[in-house]
Structure formats: structure tokens, C-alpha cells
Design a protein around this motif. Structure first.
Motif, short mmCIF file in Angstrom:
data_model
loop_
_atom_site.label_atom_id
_atom_site.label_comp_id
_atom_site.label_asym_id
_atom_site.label_seq_id
_atom_site.Cartn_x
_atom_site.Cartn_y
_atom_site.Cartn_z
N PRO A 59 53.74 -36.30 47.39
CA PRO A 59 53.34 -38.27 47.10
C PRO A 59 55.43 -38.47 47.39
CG PRO A 59 54.69 -36.53 45.24
CD PRO A 59 54.05 -35.66 45.92
N VAL A 60 54.88 -40.11 47.91
CA VAL A 60 56.21 -40.82 48.15
C VAL A 60 56.59 -41.69 47.53
CG1 VAL A 60 56.67 -42.00 50.62
CG2 VAL A 60 54.48 -40.79 50.75
N GLY A 61 57.99 -41.90 47.51
CA GLY A 61 58.84 -42.10 46.31
C GLY A 61 58.93 -41.53 45.17
N PHE A 62 59.55 -42.12 44.23
CA PHE A 62 60.07 -41.86 42.98
C PHE A 62 59.31 -43.08 41.57
CE2 PHE A 62 63.18 -40.96 45.92
CZ PHE A 62 63.64 -39.33 45.21
N PRO A 63 58.80 -42.31 40.75
CA PRO A 63 57.90 -43.22 39.51
C PRO A 63 59.34 -43.33 38.80
CG PRO A 63 57.07 -40.72 39.72
CD PRO A 63 58.22 -40.81 40.69
N ALA A 64 58.80 -44.23 37.64
CA ALA A 64 60.28 -44.46 36.70
C ALA A 64 60.54 -43.20 35.95
CB ALA A 64 59.85 -45.68 36.67
N TRP A 65 59.24 -42.70 35.73
CA TRP A 65 59.45 -41.40 34.69
C TRP A 65 60.89 -41.08 35.35
CZ3 TRP A 65 58.73 -37.22 36.24
CH2 TRP A 65 57.79 -36.41 37.10
N ILE A 139 56.21 -32.68 36.61
CA ILE A 139 56.20 -32.67 38.27
C ILE A 139 54.88 -32.06 38.51
CG2 ILE A 139 58.86 -33.14 37.92
CD1 ILE A 139 58.67 -30.08 38.27
N PHE A 140 53.90 -31.42 37.74
CA PHE A 140 53.45 -30.81 37.97
C PHE A 140 51.76 -31.69 38.30
CE2 PHE A 140 55.68 -26.74 37.75
CZ PHE A 140 56.09 -26.34 39.07
N ALA A 141 51.86 -31.75 36.35
CA ALA A 141 50.48 -33.14 36.75
C ALA A 141 50.90 -34.28 37.72
CB ALA A 141 51.20 -33.63 35.15
N THR A 142 51.70 -35.01 38.22
CA THR A 142 52.45 -35.67 39.55
C THR A 142 52.74 -35.17 40.93
OG1 THR A 142 53.95 -36.28 39.45
CG2 THR A 142 52.54 -37.17 37.81
N GLY A 143 52.59 -34.06 41.14
CA GLY A 143 52.73 -33.50 42.67
C GLY A 143 53.70 -33.03 43.27
N TRP A 145 55.95 -31.92 42.38
CA TRP A 145 57.14 -30.68 42.49
C TRP A 145 56.76 -30.39 44.18
CZ3 TRP A 145 54.15 -26.70 44.85
CH2 TRP A 145 52.32 -26.32 45.16
N LEU A 146 55.87 -30.46 44.93
CA LEU A 146 55.92 -30.75 46.81
C LEU A 146 56.95 -31.15 47.14
CD1 LEU A 146 52.20 -31.53 46.99
CD2 LEU A 146 53.24 -29.47 47.03
N ARG A 147 58.04 -31.55 46.57
CA ARG A 147 58.93 -32.51 47.35
C ARG A 147 60.90 -31.43 46.75
NH1 ARG A 147 59.73 -37.37 48.44
NH2 ARG A 147 61.65 -38.03 47.41
N LEU A 148 60.45 -30.11 45.81
CA LEU A 148 61.42 -29.61 44.98
C LEU A 148 61.02 -27.96 46.00
CD1 LEU A 148 61.23 -30.97 41.56
CD2 LEU A 148 62.86 -31.13 43.69
N VAL A 149 59.97 -27.84 46.35
CA VAL A 149 59.16 -26.60 46.09
C VAL A 149 59.46 -25.74 48.00
CG1 VAL A 149 57.62 -24.42 45.28
CG2 VAL A 149 57.99 -25.87 44.04
N PRO A 150 60.32 -24.97 48.14
CA PRO A 150 60.19 -24.57 49.43
C PRO A 150 58.52 -23.86 50.06
CG PRO A 150 61.76 -23.91 48.80
CD PRO A 150 61.41 -24.22 47.65
#
Length: 307
Positions: A59-65, A139-143, A145-150
């Protein structure tokens, strides 16, 4: 004050610590700038610019939640650190709390009187954990986590590259809205998936919720091990907060604050004012969490006795 007393005074120690820290910082910056001019290092920086590639479906960007989660995590963590240090250093608590329970819970873990400071610390822990559970689910429901896990091994040389660029005061080119640099990625991964779980499992072992009668479990996980882990984790969080806030403000404050407080990619002042409001809330909570406020709240779940 005698000369001997002055040498032992904490301000005398500070007079040495501050110049030493500044000198060390200057040395690191100059050394990093010198190293960057070496031909092999320049080639290394060209090969590893400091950022590992994300999957195409990231995903690109940060959601409000996520902005709300960031604030709540920061809010609870700040107060947890404050109350944890108070529990460690306050030898004469203003009040004590004893839980109200019955049945199986009372049989397995009889009520124990604890300080009101510890009650507040544990209550904040519970709120932080609840907020963390919501964070993990989202984070796992919206993807996200891909921005946080190497997911690539090149994250490590890229992290070294980013560290060298930071140390030389030549900031790595980055856009956190799209992708973190590799040093950020490893730092955030450590906070979310290593330090936070360690804080929870060590804190749980030290709390009254741990089954005291489970002899085998207590032998496998002794309380001294939990204590040996809990304080270093707290120190890690303090260090992370200092470095994180410093870099947020030094590498494009308005843009970074908009990312995490306004969920938008721009250089407006919207994120700054959300950030300023969050600081006011934290300051009010920091000052307002006093025994006179806490006693009636704690009394809802137990009995409160004054010192």
C-alpha cells in the motif's frame, strides 16, 4: 558546599557528560564524512542507496486509522514509561490498591496490595496491549505489514548505507509516504515485532495476573529473567523515541507530521497542529495523573487505602 561534595554532585557529572557527548557526536559526523569520500564507500552507497524495494502490491500512504493508532501508541507508551519509572523509584507511594475478585481467580491468585503507581502502570499496559491488538489486526488486514517487515536481504546493507548518510548529516533521499528507508524499516520492525512483545511478556510475568502456583511454568520462565528484560526494553523505547522525534523534525518536519498525524502527503501545517494538540493532551495527562484523580477511578475495581 565543599570541594569533595561538588565533585560528587550530579551537576558536576552533567558538566562532563554534555561536552563528552557533543565531542563524540562531532567525531562521528567528521568520521562519517571522511569515510564517504573513500572510493569503495562511494561505490557501496551507489549500489545500496539506503532503501529496499517494496512488493508491487504494497500500500501507498497512511490511512486515518494508522494516524490514530500512532497517537494512541505514543500516548500510552509515554505514560507507561513515566509510571514504570515512578514504580521503580518511588519508595513511599501515596496510596495502595487491592483488587476485588472471587471464585477461581481468588483461589489461584489471592489479592495482593500494590501501590497506586503500579495499578496505574498495569492499567496503562492493558490499554496499550488492547490498542496493539487492534493495530496488529489492521496492519495484516490492510497489507500495511508489507511496509514494516523486511522481505529482502539487501535491507541490511541498505540500512548500513542509510546510517552512514545520517551520520554524515547528508540525509538519505526518502519518501516515507511510499517507502521507508531500510534503517527506518529495521527500527520500526524491532519496535513492533520484537521490543513490544518482549515488554508484554516480561511485564505479564511480573504482574499479579501471572499464576504463582504454576511451579513448572515459573521454573521455565523465572521472574528474574523478566526483570532482566523489562528495564532494558524500557531504555530501548526511550532511546527510540528521542532519535525518532529528532529525525522526524530534522528531515522535513511538516511533511513527516502530515504523514502520521493528518494522513496526507503535503507540506501544509495541518499535521503540525494535530501534533501540537497531541502534545497538549500528553502534557495534561502527565500532570493530571495524580493520586487525587486516580483514587476514585481505582476504587471502581478494588479497594484503595492511603499511605
Amino acid at each position: 558546599m565543599t570541594r569533595t561534595q561538588w565533585f560528587k554532585h550530579r551537576w558536576f557529572k552533567l558538566l562532563w557528560i554534555v561536552p563528552a557527548a557533543v565531542a563524540a557526536l562531532v567525531f562521528v559526523v567528521l568520521a562519517a564524512q571522511w569515510v564517504r569520500d573513500l572510493a569503495p564507500v562511494r561505490a557501496f552507497l551507489e549500489q545500496y542507496p539506503g532503501e529496499s524495494e517494496l512488493p508491487a502490491d504494497a500500500p501507498v500512504g497512511f490511512p486515518a486509522w494508522l494516524a490514530w493508532q500512532h497517537f494512541l501508541s505514543s500516548f500510552f507508551l509515554l505514560l507507561i514509561i513515566r509510571t514504570g519509572w515512578t514504580v521503580r523509584t518511588n519508595k513511599r507511594p501515596a496510596a495502595h490498591w487491592t483488587r476485588q475478585n472471587s471464585g477461581v481467580l481468588r483461589t489461584r491468585n489471592p489479592p495482593t496490595r500494590i501501590s497506586l503507581d503500579l495499578w496505574l502502570h498495569l492499567s496503562l499496559d492493558a490499554l496499550w496491549v488492547l490498542n496493539g491488538i487492534v493495530f496488529y489486526v489492521l496492519i495484516f488486514a490492510t497489507g500495511q505489514w508489507l511496509r514494516l517487515v523486511p522481505i529482502h536481504w539487501d535491507v541490511f546493507p541498505n540500512a548500513l548505507s542509510a546510517a552512514l548518510q545520517y551520520a554524515s548529516l547528508n540525509w538519505p533521499t526518502e519518501d516515507g509516504w511510499v517507502n521507508y528507508n531500510s534503517l527506518q524499516l529495521l527500527a520500526y520492525f524491532t519496535v513492533v515485532f520484537i521490543a513490544s512483545p518482549l515488554a508484554i511478556v516480561s511485564g505479564l510475568r511480573m504482574s499479579g495476573a501471572w499464576p504463582r502456583a504454576a511451579a513448572r511454568l515459573n521454573a521455565i520462565y523465572p521472574i528474574r529473567l523478566a526483570r532482566a528484560v523489562h528495564l532494558p526494553v524500557m531504555i530501548f523505547f526511550v532511546g527510540f523515541i528521542v532519535v525518532h522525534v529528532t529525525l522526524v523534525l530534522a528531515t522535513g518536519a511538516l511533511r513527516n507530521l502530515n504523514h502520521m498525524y493528518a494522513a496526507r502527503s503535503e507540506d501544509s501545517w495541518v499535521g503540525f497542529w494535530f501534533f501540537a494538540a497531541s502534545l497538549v493532551v500528553m502534557a495534561v495527562a502527565w500532570v493530571g495523573l495524580r493520586p487525587v484523580v486516580l483514587r476514585p477511578i481505582a476504587a471502581l475495581t478494588g479497594s484503595v487505602t492511603r499511605r
